[in-house]
Scaffold this motif. Structure first.
Motif, short mmCIF file in Angstrom:
data_model
loop_
_atom_site.label_atom_id
_atom_site.label_comp_id
_atom_site.label_asym_id
_atom_site.label_seq_id
_atom_site.Cartn_x
_atom_site.Cartn_y
_atom_site.Cartn_z
N ASN A 54 70.75 -67.84 -35.34
CA ASN A 54 69.85 -68.30 -34.55
C ASN A 54 68.74 -68.76 -35.34
OD1 ASN A 54 68.58 -65.77 -35.05
ND2 ASN A 54 69.96 -64.76 -33.32
N GLN A 55 67.42 -68.56 -34.77
CA GLN A 55 66.34 -69.17 -35.37
C GLN A 55 65.95 -68.10 -36.60
OE1 GLN A 55 64.20 -69.85 -31.47
NE2 GLN A 55 63.21 -71.26 -32.81
N THR A 56 66.38 -66.95 -36.39
CA THR A 56 65.82 -65.98 -37.76
C THR A 56 66.60 -66.51 -38.87
OG1 THR A 56 67.68 -64.58 -37.01
CG2 THR A 56 65.43 -64.20 -35.95
N ASN A 57 67.75 -67.06 -38.77
CA ASN A 57 68.72 -67.64 -39.78
C ASN A 57 68.32 -69.05 -40.17
OD1 ASN A 57 70.81 -65.90 -37.60
ND2 ASN A 57 70.70 -64.99 -39.78
N GLY A 58 67.31 -69.75 -39.47
CA GLY A 58 66.84 -71.10 -40.02
C GLY A 58 67.51 -72.15 -38.99
N VAL A 59 68.28 -71.60 -37.79
CA VAL A 59 68.86 -72.69 -37.08
C VAL A 59 67.70 -73.39 -36.13
CG1 VAL A 59 70.23 -73.09 -35.18
CG2 VAL A 59 71.04 -71.39 -36.84
N PRO A 60 67.50 -74.60 -36.16
CA PRO A 60 66.33 -75.27 -35.39
C PRO A 60 66.59 -74.99 -33.83
CG PRO A 60 67.81 -76.80 -35.97
CD PRO A 60 68.12 -75.73 -36.68
N GLU A 89 74.82 -69.54 -47.85
CA GLU A 89 74.60 -68.15 -48.22
C GLU A 89 73.62 -67.33 -46.99
OE1 GLU A 89 72.27 -68.19 -51.62
OE2 GLU A 89 74.07 -68.50 -53.09
N GLY A 90 74.42 -67.59 -45.75
CA GLY A 90 73.80 -67.16 -44.44
C GLY A 90 72.78 -67.49 -43.95
N ARG A 91 72.33 -68.92 -44.24
CA ARG A 91 71.24 -69.31 -43.72
C ARG A 91 71.02 -70.91 -43.69
NH1 ARG A 91 66.08 -67.38 -42.22
NH2 ARG A 91 64.45 -69.22 -42.27
N PHE A 92 70.63 -71.46 -42.61
CA PHE A 92 70.33 -72.98 -42.51
C PHE A 92 69.30 -73.59 -43.28
CE2 PHE A 92 73.57 -71.79 -39.33
CZ PHE A 92 74.23 -73.24 -39.21
N HIS A 93 69.44 -74.19 -44.15
CA HIS A 93 68.04 -75.08 -44.65
C HIS A 93 67.92 -76.36 -44.26
CE1 HIS A 93 68.51 -71.60 -47.43
NE2 HIS A 93 69.73 -71.43 -47.19
N ALA A 94 66.67 -76.55 -43.97
CA ALA A 94 66.33 -77.91 -43.57
C ALA A 94 66.50 -79.12 -44.83
CB ALA A 94 64.85 -78.05 -42.80
#
Length: 246
Positions: A54-60, A89-94
């Motif tokens: 979710n947003q804590t993992n970078g999902v917009p 590595e566990g996160r979504f990056h813009a």
């Protein structure tokens, strides 16, 4: 639902997925199912276990309209109105540079990412990887002014201050055996000719490596050449006629 062997069965729902509606699916190289759920939620199901991003993992906070497999461990995600993202590595990056409204994502065999947008056309993202290679040591190093590959996989590196180096990118060694090169280590350019002959320009000099014998010979010039290129075939023949100078 999961359809296999003529049967369509209901899949046990993920926790906290009530009220959200899938908008994109992807099965990655490991067999995990990725689902864009909207409202800043992406689900991953692997070996019967659910994981929420979710947003804590970078999902917009947007709908993920499309998903695509990248390199191992990388998932590309195109959103409804928040642009392009890459999971690693566990996160979504813009990923900047595309239109905000993504409608399709495709990763080609050579790693190029193609992004179809609502109003910004088609975007092409080439792999952005930079690898540095050391040339010379503390006693023999210079500014890199020229690079020639000949034969394939073998590189000649012309430096201003460190002379000439040769080898693979993982092992570049100084070129020795030429007194002229040792005396004039300030090189400005290099070029590979169609017949395999190499030329290097430097401080008031031009050096030629013969394609057949491999010998390097030089000639003194009144000025400092800073650039080299091979001309047309007619000009190349003139160069062959002048080989007696070397």
């Amino acid at each position: 639902f999961h359809y296999q062997d003529g049967r369509c069965e209901l899949v046990e729902p993920a926790p906290k997925s009530r009220g959200l509606f899938p908008s994109s699916f992807l099965v990655d190289a490991e067999g995990a199912l990725w689902i864009g759920m909207g409202n800043g939620v992406v689900l991953r199901r692997h070996a019967g276990e659910w994981q929420e991003f979710n947003q804590t993992n970078g999902v917009p906070f947007s709908y993920i309209y499309c998903l695509a497999q990248g390199h191992p461990g990388e998932i590309w995600a195109g959103s409804h109105e928040a642009g392009l993202y890459m999971f690693r590595e566990g996160r979504f990056h813009a990923i900047p540079g595309t239109d905000a409204s993504i409608r399709s994502v495709n990763v080609s065999r050579d790693g190029v990412v193609w992004v179809g947008t609502q109003s910004g056309g088609l975007s092409r993202l080439a792999p952005a990887r930079v690898t540095s290679h050391r040339v010379g040591d503390e006693t023999r190093r210079g500014q890199i002014n020229g690079l020639v590959e000949n034969p394939p996989g073998q590189f000649w590196v012309a430096t201003f201050g460190g002379g000439l180096f040769r080898g693979t990118m993982d092992r570049l060694e100084p070129v020795l055996g030429s007194q002229e090169l040792n005396d004039l280590p300030f090189l400005n350019a290099g070029v590979s000719m169609r017949d395999g002959t190499l030329f290097f320009a430097g401080q008031k000099g031009l050096w030629r490596k013969d394609a057949g014998t491999g010998k390097i010979r030089g000639t003194i010039l009144p000025d400092n050449p800073r650039a080299l290129c091979e001309g047309r075939s007619e000009e190349r023949r003139v160069g062959k006629e002048c080989r007696s100078r070397w």
